[in-house]
Design an enzyme around this catalytic site. Sequence first.
Site, PDB file in Angstrom:
ATOM      1  N   ASP A 122       0.916  -1.014   0.058  1.00  0.00           N
ATOM      2  CA  ASP A 122      -0.215  -0.039  -0.280  1.00  0.00           C
ATOM      3  C   ASP A 122       1.223   0.941   0.145  1.00  0.00           C
ATOM      4  O   ASP A 122       2.318   1.032  -0.877  1.00  0.00           O
ATOM      5  CB  ASP A 122      -1.178  -0.333   1.537  1.00  0.00           C
ATOM      6  CG  ASP A 122      -2.376   0.800   0.484  1.00  0.00           C
ATOM      7  OD1 ASP A 122      -2.505   2.006   0.419  1.00  0.00           O
ATOM      8  OD2 ASP A 122      -3.263  -0.358   0.807  1.00  0.00           O
ATOM      9  N   HIS A 197      -3.913   6.441   3.006  1.00  0.00           N
ATOM     10  CA  HIS A 197      -4.682   4.769   2.741  1.00  0.00           C
ATOM     11  C   HIS A 197      -3.365   4.120   3.523  1.00  0.00           C
ATOM     12  O   HIS A 197      -4.551   2.730   4.173  1.00  0.00           O
ATOM     13  CB  HIS A 197      -4.425   4.797   0.813  1.00  0.00           C
ATOM     14  CG  HIS A 197      -5.738   3.854   0.753  1.00  0.00           C
ATOM     15  ND1 HIS A 197      -4.216   2.473   0.541  1.00  0.00           N
ATOM     16  CD2 HIS A 197      -6.628   3.537   0.241  1.00  0.00           C
ATOM     17  CE1 HIS A 197      -5.633   2.339  -0.328  1.00  0.00           C
ATOM     18  NE2 HIS A 197      -6.945   2.616  -0.224  1.00  0.00           N
ATOM     19  N   SER A 561     -11.464  -0.985  -1.309  1.00  0.00           N
ATOM     20  CA  SER A 561     -10.199  -1.384  -0.084  1.00  0.00           C
ATOM     21  C   SER A 561     -10.213  -1.336   1.254  1.00  0.00           C
ATOM     22  O   SER A 561      -9.567  -1.683   1.745  1.00  0.00           O
ATOM     23  CB  SER A 561      -9.497   0.931  -0.291  1.00  0.00           C
ATOM     24  OG  SER A 561      -8.719   0.598  -1.075  1.00  0.00           O
TER      25      SER A 561
END
Length: 781
Positions: A122, A197, A561
């Site tokens: 990520d 994120h 996600s």
Amino acid sequence: MGVVRRERWAAPFLWVPVLGAVLLLGGGGGGGVVRGFEEGTAVYIVTMKQAAASHKRLDLERFGSSSVAGGGGGDTPATSVLRKPRTATTYTPEFLGLPQGAWVQEGGPQCAGQGVVIGLIDTGIDPNHPSFADDLTTDNYPVPAHYAGNCEVTNDFPSGSCNRKLVGAQHFAASAITRGVFNASQDLASPSDSDGHGTHTASIAAGNHGIPVIVAGHHFGNASGMAPRAHIAVYKALYKGFGGFAADVVAAIDQAAEDNVDIISLSITPNRRPPGLATFFNPIDMALMSAVKAGIFVVQAAGNTGPSPKSMSSYSPWIFTVGASAHDRQYKNYVVLGNNLTIPGVGLAPGTDGDSMYNLIAAPHALMNYTTSPIEMSLGECQDSSHLDKDLISGKILVCSYSIRFVLGLSSVKQALDTAKNVSAAGVIFYLDPFVLGFQLNPTPMDIPGLIIPSSDDSKIFLSYYNESLVRDETSNRIVSFGAVAKILGGLEPNYGSSSPKVMFYSARGPDPEDNTLANADILKPNLIAPGSSIWGAWSSLGLDSAEFTGESFAMLSGTSMAAPHVAGLAALIKQKFPSFSPAAIGSALSTTTTLSDRQGNPIMSQRTYSNPDSTQTPATPFDMGNGFANATAALDPGLTFDCSYEDYFSFLCGINGSGPVVTNYTGNNCGVSTMTGADLNLPSITIAVLNQSRTITRTVTNVASDENYTVSYNAPYGVAVSAAPTQFFIPSGQKQAVTFIVNATTNNSSASFGFVEFYGDRGHQAIIPFLVMSKVVYSS
């Protein structure tokens, strides 16, 4: 003498909806596996924007070449970037039944997942976040002996950043650096997360239990990962400034496998179907197949390209693909107008005081020196208080427009809130432009009374009431009275009880496309659905991706996600209880124990449109939800599993016509003769894309519980006749049993039909798998 006159002061604009955030460019060069790839794959982070979804496509770079495929050549890589979106949850462990179920079986949250390492590929991680601390308990908490990774040390990721919780952290940017697009000061040449994120997804999977979620000064409960005692290894291959390169993602996957992680979680997908012989032959999927060969369970987000059929962005049978569902917690606030109309809104915000009504005043009508129209669009969006008349606004509710500029990062709710406070407004209301369709908004934190009206229809009603309540002087045309009044009811307390789970409109759908001709694969995708809407998760102190959560320690995000790391955490619980389970056995345990009904006992529904999605929902099919909604507690006692090996996947790839050279290119091994199709793989589902008269399918189950008697029953898909043998069997613990299904087409039909097969044990175990047949052909002379 005044006159009431209706007016339209909000200029219409075009909405350019954007899905996903960071695009990853297929590229790279160098050796190893990557050198043999002819074409790269662009991927993006699959978090939902505050909007409906569409793709901004990039040309794909060829591996081993600096030219852009279809782009006319040249040495400059395509580096377009799409921004990402917002939304998350402290509640999903409860919604999944973990505190009273799976966690109890594992010894409580203080033990759940211990000894299992989840590798996340990520945007990195914030190592200082309390969700990743290892000093919250004095219990023995060693780094798993089997993990062989390391902790990279840099100026912004100093020694001591890793611990017994965050056991490893590395970054991968060689391809980006070679291409000349890496900015070390912005992108951070370290595992540090300047986006947010990666920190968010890591905390969903395995964040510590009981971490207070305080956002905009409000307490929203305590957060926990699904496997709060599992260990985290971070492989940063995505970057805020440019996205990333597929070669770097492949390098991260290979390193995670070499480090011997137990699970790999990816919240990234291709931005288009990979070109070539089959969708399965793309660099990321093939690297993940190598990881599966090493015994690693691989989880990937389905993508946010729904709700259209064949919008699936995760293709291969060795990858466990997760779609996004809603849960039953909602944050809603309301504005009550002076004409007694109540309009729902979104906003993690308090309400105005008591029952008092407050005058409404729109920013374009509150400019200093009686300016009649805003000088810039940003003024109507309340981005600049210097042009506003504080005396006129003080004590009133400020009305602001919410435009595409907020999504593009040119305007922000936080700035509008600062404006409202600077002019002593009693609160703030954002309206959605009436001409904007398909706009989806998530709750946004506010430290003063406020809300966003997420519906264009409701915004029209709101604007109509406001405009019709203005009183103007007939001579000068100046507004002499702001007659509209309202009060805001707060949205800090959650509401429960809506019909859920349900498949979110953005979650990618099957059938699984086998290639760019849109031929259907004999493989069911997604594998299942898990919570992905409005999820609270940790937020990086350096995170700049979501302006509304900048500077906060938690953020609420939505997208597949968020769904994927939920399942990564649940898989860690299974791995902890069954350390010898293969990746396919873990996936089987999750798949055969799913829930098929919502909280009210009704069929799980699926949203079908971007605009007003709840009004168009219909019962979900396996193309929407795979096997169903994840049930972690049941998955810890599956009874039977459907196992599948690397050799099976290899034979499946070799069975694709003309695939021999491609398989050799990726794996280094030569294909023998293989007629295996996706339907022949021992998956916990049966999918037949084309049933030409008759087909024989075999599934082999393994008993992972005690000795048990099983009965096999089935509901045949429409247009199909099915027989099974045996329909009853006794299976000792640890043994296998094959069941053969003879499937005959009874009608010519090209529409997909759905059934199921149920294995029911006399000790209470139950395994249900979907049975799908798409095109059906009956012999005709």
